[in-house]
Design a protein around this motif. Structure first.
Motif, PDB file in Angstrom:
ATOM      1  N   GLU A   1      37.389  31.951  42.867  1.00 48.85           N
ATOM      2  CA  GLU A   1      37.800  31.700  41.484  1.00 48.85           C
ATOM      3  C   GLU A   1      38.389  33.007  40.952  1.00 48.85           C
ATOM      4  O   GLU A   1      37.882  34.082  41.258  1.00 48.85           O
ATOM      5  CB  GLU A   1      36.596  31.294  40.626  1.00 48.85           C
TER       6      GLU A   1
ATOM      7  N   GLU B   1      39.733  34.841  37.348  1.00 52.97           N
ATOM      8  CA  GLU B   1      40.001  34.915  35.910  1.00 52.97           C
ATOM      9  C   GLU B   1      41.108  35.952  35.747  1.00 52.97           C
ATOM     10  O   GLU B   1      40.900  37.135  35.973  1.00 52.97           O
ATOM     11  CB  GLU B   1      38.755  35.340  35.147  1.00 52.97           C
TER      12      GLU B   1
ATOM     13  N   ASP C   1      42.350  30.785  34.128  1.00 52.63           N
ATOM     14  CA  ASP C   1      41.495  30.795  35.311  1.00 52.63           C
ATOM     15  C   ASP C   1      42.079  29.882  36.373  1.00 52.63           C
ATOM     16  O   ASP C   1      42.600  28.805  36.070  1.00 52.63           O
ATOM     17  CB  ASP C   1      40.087  30.299  34.970  1.00 52.63           C
TER      18      ASP C   1
END
Length: 185
Positions: A43, A45, A58
């Protein structure tokens, strides 16, 4: 006694030269794990710095052994669900749905959604210019190419996971990425 001291001095100096060199070995071992992986997911950001404003969003990312990166926007809600792929030597960008209209960064060499692909490409094949230990993290500085106008990446690794990354161009930070749930598989 003096003769013994003079023979020990070179040994002490040579031993000192090899101390602390484990950081580069750790960085290269991490690169080997990246290169040997069938797939990596994480992931990201992302915060893209346009000087007059920040664009933040994101992505959920997955890369394959060939270097292609598939992403899905997870935040903000207004653009969540948009997916795309970044592939190839030129960083070709295609979209499955709506096109994200972010201006380019770094003299038109970097789009905000291609940041994770650039990070993974640099980890796989970039020129490692520095490695230092900062507490529990390994801080690796990588140029994405050998060209004079290379993108410079600062990448922090903790254990077997990328923790954060910054991409700079000609001394100015263009983008930061907080990385989570980094899995090498």
């Amino acid at each position: 006694m003096k003769k013994i001291l003079w023979t020990l001095i070179p040994i002490v100096l040579l031993t000192g030269c090899t101390m602390g060199g484990n950081e580069m070995e750790e960085a290269l071992a991490f690169r080997s794990r990246i290169l040997g992986a069938e797939q990596i997911s994480f992931e990201a950001e992302i915060s893209a710095d346009y000087i007059d404003r920040l664009e933040e969003f994101d992505l959920s990312c997955r890369t394959d052994a060939a270097g292609a990166l598939v992403f899905r926007v997870t935040e903000p809600e207004a653009i969540a669900g948009i997916t795309g792929t970044v592939t190839g030597e030129e960083g070709t960008l295609t979209f499955d749905d709506t096109v994200l209209a972010f201006p380019l960064l770094a003299d038109d060499r970097l789009s905000p959604v291609s940041g994770p692909w650039v990070m993974m490409k640099a980890l796989r094949s970039g020129c490692i210019t520095a490695v230092v230990r900062e507490g529990e993290k390994l801080h690796i500085t990588v140029d994405d190419s050998y060209a004079d106008d290379a993108l410079t990446l600062e990448i922090w690794i903790e254990g077997d996971e990328v923790d954060e990354s910054e991409i700079s161009y000609r001394g100015r930070r263009q983008m930061t990425m907080d990385i989570g749930d980094f899995r090498i598989g």
